[in-house]
Design a protein around this motif. Structure first.
Motif, PDB file in Angstrom:
ATOM      1  N   ARG A 129       4.826  10.372   1.858  1.00 30.63           N
ATOM      2  CA  ARG A 129       5.878  10.117   0.878  1.00 30.63           C
ATOM      3  C   ARG A 129       7.105   9.509   1.552  1.00 30.63           C
ATOM      4  O   ARG A 129       7.715   8.565   1.054  1.00 30.63           O
ATOM      5  N   ASP A 130       7.453  10.031   2.722  1.00 29.43           N
ATOM      6  CA  ASP A 130       8.643   9.562   3.410  1.00 29.43           C
ATOM      7  C   ASP A 130       8.478   8.141   3.933  1.00 29.43           C
ATOM      8  O   ASP A 130       9.448   7.389   3.985  1.00 29.43           O
ATOM      9  N   VAL A 131       7.270   7.743   4.310  1.00 30.47           N
ATOM     10  CA  VAL A 131       7.044   6.359   4.720  1.00 30.47           C
ATOM     11  C   VAL A 131       7.393   5.432   3.557  1.00 30.47           C
ATOM     12  O   VAL A 131       8.124   4.450   3.717  1.00 30.47           O
ATOM     13  N   GLY A 132       6.883   5.753   2.367  1.00 40.55           N
ATOM     14  CA  GLY A 132       7.217   4.956   1.183  1.00 40.55           C
ATOM     15  C   GLY A 132       8.703   4.975   0.874  1.00 40.55           C
ATOM     16  O   GLY A 132       9.290   3.949   0.517  1.00 40.55           O
ATOM     17  N   ASP A 133       9.323   6.129   1.034  1.00 45.78           N
ATOM     18  CA  ASP A 133      10.768   6.236   0.794  1.00 45.78           C
ATOM     19  C   ASP A 133      11.566   5.400   1.789  1.00 45.78           C
ATOM     20  O   ASP A 133      12.573   4.794   1.429  1.00 45.78           O
ATOM     21  N   CYS A 134      11.121   5.361   3.044  1.00 45.65           N
ATOM     22  CA  CYS A 134      11.811   4.543   4.052  1.00 45.65           C
ATOM     23  C   CYS A 134      11.688   3.053   3.742  1.00 45.65           C
ATOM     24  O   CYS A 134      12.607   2.283   4.020  1.00 45.65           O
ATOM     25  N   ILE A 135      10.567   2.656   3.175  1.00 44.69           N
ATOM     26  CA  ILE A 135      10.405   1.253   2.777  1.00 44.69           C
ATOM     27  C   ILE A 135      11.334   0.945   1.605  1.00 44.69           C
ATOM     28  O   ILE A 135      11.980  -0.105   1.564  1.00 44.69           O
ATOM     29  N   ALA A 136      11.434   1.872   0.675  1.00 40.46           N
ATOM     30  CA  ALA A 136      12.259   1.669  -0.519  1.00 40.46           C
ATOM     31  C   ALA A 136      13.753   1.792  -0.237  1.00 40.46           C
ATOM     32  O   ALA A 136      14.559   1.102  -0.859  1.00 40.46           O
ATOM     33  N   HIS A 137      14.119   2.663   0.687  1.00 42.58           N
ATOM     34  CA  HIS A 137      15.536   2.951   0.954  1.00 42.58           C
ATOM     35  C   HIS A 137      15.782   2.883   2.461  1.00 42.58           C
ATOM     36  O   HIS A 137      15.462   3.824   3.176  1.00 42.58           O
ATOM     37  N   ARG A 138      16.362   1.813   2.938  1.00 44.92           N
ATOM     38  CA  ARG A 138      16.549   1.583   4.375  1.00 44.92           C
ATOM     39  C   ARG A 138      17.585   2.504   5.015  1.00 44.92           C
ATOM     40  O   ARG A 138      17.560   2.730   6.212  1.00 44.92           O
ATOM     41  N   GLN A 139      18.492   3.018   4.234  1.00 49.49           N
ATOM     42  CA  GLN A 139      19.497   3.954   4.741  1.00 49.49           C
ATOM     43  C   GLN A 139      19.042   5.348   4.332  1.00 49.49           C
ATOM     44  O   GLN A 139      19.072   5.691   3.161  1.00 49.49           O
ATOM     45  N   ILE A 174       0.837  -1.207   0.000  1.00 49.36           N
ATOM     46  CA  ILE A 174       0.000   0.000   0.000  1.00 49.36           C
ATOM     47  C   ILE A 174       0.872   1.256   0.000  1.00 49.36           C
ATOM     48  O   ILE A 174       0.688   2.154  -0.826  1.00 49.36           O
ATOM     49  N   PHE A 175       1.849   1.315   0.903  1.00 48.28           N
ATOM     50  CA  PHE A 175       2.667   2.526   1.006  1.00 48.28           C
ATOM     51  C   PHE A 175       3.615   2.690  -0.174  1.00 48.28           C
ATOM     52  O   PHE A 175       3.890   3.810  -0.593  1.00 48.28           O
ATOM     53  N   THR A 224      19.161   9.390   4.091  1.00 52.20           N
ATOM     54  CA  THR A 224      20.072  10.538   4.105  1.00 52.20           C
ATOM     55  C   THR A 224      19.347  11.832   3.768  1.00 52.20           C
ATOM     56  O   THR A 224      19.965  12.890   3.693  1.00 52.20           O
ATOM     57  N   LYS A 225      18.035  11.735   3.547  1.00 50.24           N
ATOM     58  CA  LYS A 225      17.225  12.918   3.267  1.00 50.24           C
ATOM     59  C   LYS A 225      15.768  12.581   3.548  1.00 50.24           C
ATOM     60  O   LYS A 225      15.425  11.451   3.858  1.00 50.24           O
ATOM     61  N   GLY A 226      14.933  13.582   3.439  1.00 47.01           N
ATOM     62  CA  GLY A 226      13.503  13.389   3.644  1.00 47.01           C
ATOM     63  C   GLY A 226      13.044  13.863   5.010  1.00 47.01           C
ATOM     64  O   GLY A 226      13.834  14.281   5.856  1.00 47.01           O
ATOM     65  N   THR A 227      11.737  13.786   5.214  1.00 44.01           N
ATOM     66  CA  THR A 227      11.113  14.239   6.451  1.00 44.01           C
ATOM     67  C   THR A 227      11.651  13.496   7.664  1.00 44.01           C
ATOM     68  O   THR A 227      11.948  14.102   8.695  1.00 44.01           O
ATOM     69  N   SER A 228      11.792  12.184   7.558  1.00 40.19           N
ATOM     70  CA  SER A 228      12.266  11.408   8.697  1.00 40.19           C
ATOM     71  C   SER A 228      13.714  11.751   9.035  1.00 40.19           C
ATOM     72  O   SER A 228      14.069  11.869  10.208  1.00 40.19           O
ATOM     73  N   TYR A 229      14.546  11.911   8.027  1.00 33.51           N
ATOM     74  CA  TYR A 229      15.945  12.264   8.275  1.00 33.51           C
ATOM     75  C   TYR A 229      16.045  13.632   8.955  1.00 33.51           C
ATOM     76  O   TYR A 229      16.799  13.818   9.913  1.00 33.51           O
ATOM     77  N   GLN A 230      15.260  14.576   8.483  1.00 35.63           N
ATOM     78  CA  GLN A 230      15.242  15.913   9.083  1.00 35.63           C
ATOM     79  C   GLN A 230      14.759  15.830  10.536  1.00 35.63           C
ATOM     80  O   GLN A 230      15.339  16.451  11.427  1.00 35.63           O
ATOM     81  N   TYR A 231      13.700  15.041  10.781  1.00 36.49           N
ATOM     82  CA  TYR A 231      13.184  14.880  12.142  1.00 36.49           C
ATOM     83  C   TYR A 231      14.259  14.318  13.062  1.00 36.49           C
ATOM     84  O   TYR A 231      14.498  14.836  14.146  1.00 36.49           O
ATOM     85  N   SER A 284       6.760  -2.739  11.904  1.00 34.93           N
ATOM     86  CA  SER A 284       7.440  -3.962  11.468  1.00 34.93           C
ATOM     87  C   SER A 284       8.071  -3.783  10.090  1.00 34.93           C
ATOM     88  O   SER A 284       9.204  -4.189   9.848  1.00 34.93           O
ATOM     89  N   VAL A 285       7.326  -3.139   9.192  1.00 32.27           N
ATOM     90  CA  VAL A 285       7.830  -2.900   7.836  1.00 32.27           C
ATOM     91  C   VAL A 285       9.041  -1.956   7.862  1.00 32.27           C
ATOM     92  O   VAL A 285      10.013  -2.156   7.132  1.00 32.27           O
ATOM     93  N   LEU A 286       8.984  -0.939   8.710  1.00 30.62           N
ATOM     94  CA  LEU A 286      10.046   0.073   8.741  1.00 30.62           C
ATOM     95  C   LEU A 286      11.219  -0.293   9.654  1.00 30.62           C
ATOM     96  O   LEU A 286      12.236   0.402   9.651  1.00 30.62           O
TER      97      LEU A 286
END
Length: 180
Positions: free
Chosen positions: A44-54, A29-30, A56-63, A125-127
């Motif tokens: 968007r960042d949830v999907g990016d975290c699923i696609a890229h486990r490391q 889904i994500f 280096t940018k995005g909302t989560s990285y900034q947080y 679990s996914v993240l």
């Protein structure tokens, strides 16, 4: 969004209304809505975290970067320490509903929201394993025993609070009072 993904989403959402979704369903889904989540940085960042486990940018990285800096500042000099949720599940679901509605996927969002704790547990679990390597700390999302972000500083912090590099700190990630 590809037509086959749209059709699969339409098939999944009745099960989501009943709370009968799996970890792989949540991942699908994500990942499916990732490109459609323009203007919704959290989704968007949830999907990016699923696609890229490391990360280096995005909302989560900034947080994580801001959170770690704030934590270090507070531990060193004192003051009020505030924890905002990393991925607040209610906000994520609201953005997901918006994207799916715009794509024409029909389902009852209220019924899906009744299972928000399950969504948080599955999404955690996914993240799990998503890493954020900063100059001052290594951070990773973990799932057990409760979903949280683990922070391990790369050098000792001495101040109001002494935190050696051997100590990992966990903070809530998805819900503020986890019963997962």
């Amino acid at each position: 969004m590809r037509q086959t993904d749209l059709e699969h989403l339409q098939q999944l959402m009745p099960a989501a209304e009943l709370g009968q979704i799996s970890r792989s369903d949540v991942s699908f889904i994500f990942m499916s809505v990732r490109e459609e989540a323009r203007g919704m940085p959290l989704l968007r960042d949830v999907g990016d975290c699923i696609a890229h486990r490391q990360r280096t940018k995005g909302t989560s990285y900034q947080y994580v970067t801001e959170f770690v800096a704030h934590f270090r500042q507070t531990a060193t000099h004192g003051g009020t320490f505030k924890i905002d949720l990393f991925f607040p599940i209610e906000s994520i679901l609201a953005q997901l509903h918006d994207v799916l509605r715009k794509a024409g996927v029909e389902y009852d969002s209220v019924r899906v929201d009744r299972h928000s704790e399950q969504w948080a547990r599955l999404l955690a679990s996914v993240l799990a394993g998503t890493r954020f390597d900063l100059d001052m700390a290594h951070c990773e999302l973990v799932h057990e025993p409760q979903p949280h972000l683990v922070i391990q500083f790369l050098e000792d912090i001495n101040g109001v609070l002494r935190i050696p590099t051997s100590v990992a700190i966990g903070v809530p990630a998805f819900v503020d009072s986890p019963r997962l």
